[in-house]
Design an enzyme around this catalytic site. Structure first.
Site, short mmCIF file in Angstrom:
data_model
loop_
_atom_site.label_atom_id
_atom_site.label_comp_id
_atom_site.label_asym_id
_atom_site.label_seq_id
_atom_site.Cartn_x
_atom_site.Cartn_y
_atom_site.Cartn_z
N GLU A 154 0.84 -1.19 0.00
CA GLU A 154 0.00 0.00 0.00
C GLU A 154 0.88 1.25 0.00
OE1 GLU A 154 -3.84 1.72 2.52
OE2 GLU A 154 -2.34 0.50 3.56
N LYS B 50 -9.83 1.67 -2.39
CA LYS B 50 -10.06 1.21 -1.02
C LYS B 50 -11.48 1.53 -0.57
CE LYS B 50 -7.52 1.32 3.40
NZ LYS B 50 -6.33 1.94 4.03
N CYS C 275 -5.63 -3.11 2.62
CA CYS C 275 -5.38 -2.89 4.05
C CYS C 275 -6.63 -3.02 4.92
CB CYS C 275 -4.72 -1.52 4.24
SG CYS C 275 -3.85 -1.35 5.82
#
Length: 345
Positions: free
Chosen positions: A99, A181, A222
């Site tokens: 990331e 995300k 994440c």
């Protein structure tokens, strides 16, 4: 072919036939969602089928590039390119970057380092280097090394909004998936960690997956790994590997990083790969590192510490299917009590 679908979870009031095939049949028959904030499933992989068959390839070598990230974007891209080449030299076919691999992980950095990113279908041969420098670099890394590349994530600018975005590129250098995300990292652990991505970033609304010769692969970023529903939807759509570029920190990392990976692997009986940046002692955000590969039994196949490293392992894809046959939870779910409902805006 691209699928644009949305999903929600509901409790079932009436009995439904139990079993994965029956459940999939139920999903296909649900009414369209009327919500204005519906989400989508997106994959740009040509010829994507609703439920893929078992892949012909039974094993694939994967590599996680735990690279050091500094303040110089050009150096970060060079570091990433070198790591991908090293992963290729070790025999990897699927390679992942972490990331925010091209910039420091901080709200003050996301804006200044942000770039436009091209859409699914764009390729290295047709990309404007001045407009898409990082995207071009990712596409060239994949093409030059003949690998499937999950390009970590980078700050993407579109209009007035910023996103935390992952590009997936095939060995020909073409973008096959683009994941923004979905769940923003907003936490407040008293006395230890406060971070709010929502101060600068906007959330995506897609479940992202792509097809390869070794099976269907799902992508999250994440914090997405904390949401079991997201992983379940990808698994229910045929994914046998879930890949999460991430940057857990020294507060949440030792407590939850491996635990969450093992949980998602056991929940869905598939492989989970998670790639972190290396820890940079000069950074305001201290990454946990420990990039890891987990098998469908929840076992750690390969991992590392917080230093720069290439984590390489051979993934036995047959293990997915033997695990699912041994403990057949997918056919034992109580669809008379609960189900996933597909909606299509």
């Amino acid at each position: 072919l691209s699928m644009n679908l949305s999903w929600k979870f509901v409790a079932a009031a009436a009995a439904i036939p139990v079993g994965f095939a029956a459940a999939h049949h139920v999903l296909r028959r649900q009414q369209r969602c009327k919500s204005s904030c519906s989400s989508k499933i997106v994959s740009g992989a040509p010829g994507l089928s609703p439920l893929p068959s078992k892949p012909q390839v039974s094993q694939v070598r994967v590599a996680l590039c735990q690279v050091s990230v500094g303040v110089d974007k050009a150096v970060n891209l060079q570091t990433a390119a070198k790591a991908v080449s090293e992963a290729k030299s070790k025999g990897a076919r699927l390679v992942m970057l972490p990331e925010m691999f091209n910039c420091p992980y901080s709200n003050v950095s996301f804006g200044p380092y942000s770039e436009a990113l091209p859409s699914i279908g764009a390729s290295a041969s047709s990309m404007d280097a001045e407009r898409f420098p990082t995207a071009l670099a990712i596409c060239e890394m994949a093409k030059n090394n003949d690998v499937w590349l999950i390009g970590g994530s980078v700050p993407e600018k579109e209009g007035e909004k910023l996103y935390n975005t992952c590009l997936v590129v095939n060995p020909e250098g073409t973008i096959v998936s683009k994941h923004r995300k979905v769940h923003l990292f907003d936490i407040n652990v008293p006395g230890k960690m406060v971070f709010k991505e929502s101060e600068t970033l906007s959330p995506g609304n897609t479940f992202s997956m792509f097809d390869t010769e070794f099976g269907r692969v799902g992508v999250g970023i994440c914090y997405d790994i904390r949401f079991a529903e997201y992983a379940q939807i990808l698994a229910d759509n045929g994914c046998i590997l879930l890949c999460y570029p991430g940057a857990f920190n020294t507060t949440t990392g030792p407590a939850h990083w491996e635990l969450l990976q093992r949980s998602r692997a056991i929940d869905n009986q598939l492989y989970v790969l998670a790639c972190s940046p290396a820890r940079n002692p000069d950074s305001t955000y201290q990454a946990w590192g420990h990039s890891t590969i987990i098998n469908p039994w929840g076992e750690v196949v390969a991992t590392t510490d917080h230093e720069p490293a290439i984590v390489v392992a051979d993934v036995d894809l047959d293990r997915v299917f033997t695990t699912r046959e041994s403990i057949p939870v997918r056919s034992q779910k109580r669809y008379d009590m609960y189900r996933v409902v597909k909606t299509q805006p």
